[in-house]
Design an enzyme around this catalytic site. Structure first.
Site, PDB file in Angstrom:
ATOM      1  N   HIS A  95     -57.355 -61.231 -14.950  1.00 58.74           N
ATOM      2  CA  HIS A  95     -58.310 -62.250 -15.375  1.00 58.74           C
ATOM      3  C   HIS A  95     -57.503 -63.536 -15.497  1.00 58.74           C
ATOM      4  O   HIS A  95     -56.353 -63.517 -15.945  1.00 58.74           O
ATOM      5  CB  HIS A  95     -58.919 -61.915 -16.738  1.00 58.74           C
ATOM      6  CG  HIS A  95     -60.252 -61.229 -16.668  1.00 58.74           C
ATOM      7  ND1 HIS A  95     -60.688 -60.338 -17.625  1.00 58.74           N
ATOM      8  CD2 HIS A  95     -61.269 -61.332 -15.760  1.00 58.74           C
ATOM      9  CE1 HIS A  95     -61.907 -59.905 -17.306  1.00 58.74           C
ATOM     10  NE2 HIS A  95     -62.277 -60.493 -16.184  1.00 58.74           N
ATOM     11  N   ASP A  97     -57.367 -65.963 -17.517  1.00 56.71           N
ATOM     12  CA  ASP A  97     -56.689 -66.364 -18.761  1.00 56.71           C
ATOM     13  C   ASP A  97     -55.324 -65.684 -18.896  1.00 56.71           C
ATOM     14  O   ASP A  97     -54.438 -66.199 -19.574  1.00 56.71           O
ATOM     15  CB  ASP A  97     -57.563 -66.160 -20.020  1.00 56.71           C
ATOM     16  CG  ASP A  97     -58.240 -64.811 -20.134  1.00 56.71           C
ATOM     17  OD1 ASP A  97     -58.482 -64.173 -19.098  1.00 56.71           O
ATOM     18  OD2 ASP A  97     -58.524 -64.396 -21.271  1.00 56.71           O
TER      19      ASP A  97
END
Ligand code: ZN
Ligand code: ZN
Length: 306
Positions: A95, A97
């Protein structure tokens, strides 16, 4: 200089690396105190004003093990004074982030100082991502090699794809073990345990409440766990965003339950959702985790050392 080999057991293969003898002597296993620095503590892909993207580094002797590469990781390492320790980089899952600055960390370290190997570890397609990142930046790499006499970056970066739980890496200081956690719809998400000479540290990555994580963290000194404040979960009720967040993360009360089940000594809350909007106070995070965990609780902050 006298040098000794040390071994890295990597996904069934044995990779030989080298370290100066003096460093090994200084790194006498029992006397090494590990440092855990929270580099970024915000969950979610959007940049935040008050926290960097999720990342932490464990430093043992002069060796840094970076876990996740959220937005700003290179600068956070520089501010923390540990940029030049980077030896291994672990990604929990893909992901943005957690991996947005994976390539940038390597590239910026190379622009700063890097002339020796860095092993990187994470779920597929880590090898392809690494290759494509180097390709993306070939214009800069080629110019700097000529302008500044730097060694080519590509041969220094050694990606290892981790496809299952178990021991990932064992060197003379640290044993790293992965567990597969549950973070839909990501096909493979990992938590990592670092058994250091002085203590054990577990990084949850992103996961919904996970029995595999409870097993991995059994008896650990420190558990760094993602934390969701349920009443303020992002997205409108019934929206796809709200459903994703609630189904694939762990409320802070459940984080406490997991820490209790695993019998960890210290629980460090991180990867805060929401990170700042709306603001949740330290007291609120603490009170929620305290309902279900009686041990030491730390509400993480960027650049905090635990
Ligand atoms: Zn995340
Ligand atoms: Zn995630």
């Amino acid at each position: 200089m006298d040098r000794r080999d040390f071994l890295i057991a990597a996904a069934g293969a044995v990779v030989s690396s080298r370290l100066p003898t003096g460093t090994l002597q200084a790194a006498s296993a029992q006397t090494q105190k590990s440092r855990l620095i929270l580099l970024g503590t915000a969950g979610g892909p959007t940049p935040k004003k008050t926290r960097s993207g999720p990342s932490q580094v464990i430093v043992v002797a002069d060796r840094g093990y970076v876990i996740d590469c959220g937005d700003g990781v290179a600068r956070q390492m520089m501010i923390a004074g540990v940029f030049r320790t980077m030896r291994h980089v672990f990604l929990t899952h893909h992901h943005s982030d957690h991996n947005a600055d994976y390539g940038n960390l390597l590239l910026l370290a190379w622009g700063d100082h890097l002339t020796t190997a860095v092993d990187t570890w994470g779920p597929p397609p880590l090898a392809r991502m690494t290759r494509l990142f180097l390709d993306l930046n070939s214009a800069d790499l080629e110019v700097r090699e000529r302008d500044e006499g730097r060694p080519p970056l590509a041969p220094l970066i050694r990606p290892h794809e981790v496809k299952a739980g178990g021991i990932v890496l064992k060197d003379d200081l640290v044993t790293v073990t992965a567990a597969v956690v549950d973070h839909p719809l990501v096909p493979l998400a990992l938590a990592y345990r670092f058994d250091c000479p002085d203590r054990s540290i577990v990084i949850s990555g992103d996961t919904r409440p996970s029995e595999a994580l409870v097993r991995l963290a059994q008896g650990a000194d420190v558990l760094v766990h993602e934390a969701l404040y349920g009443p303020a979960a992002p997205g409108a009720p019934g929206s796809a965003l709200r459903k994703h967040v609630v189904d694939s993360h762990t409320t802070v009360e459940d984080v406490g339950r997991i820490a209790t089940k695993a019998g960890v000594k210290t629980l460090v809350l991180s990867h805060f959702v929401p990170a700042e909007d709306p603001p949740i106070t330290d007291e609120q995070w603490l009170a929620a985790a305290r309902q279900t965990f009686a041990g030491k609780i730390v509400v993480g902050k960027d650049l905090m050392e635990v």
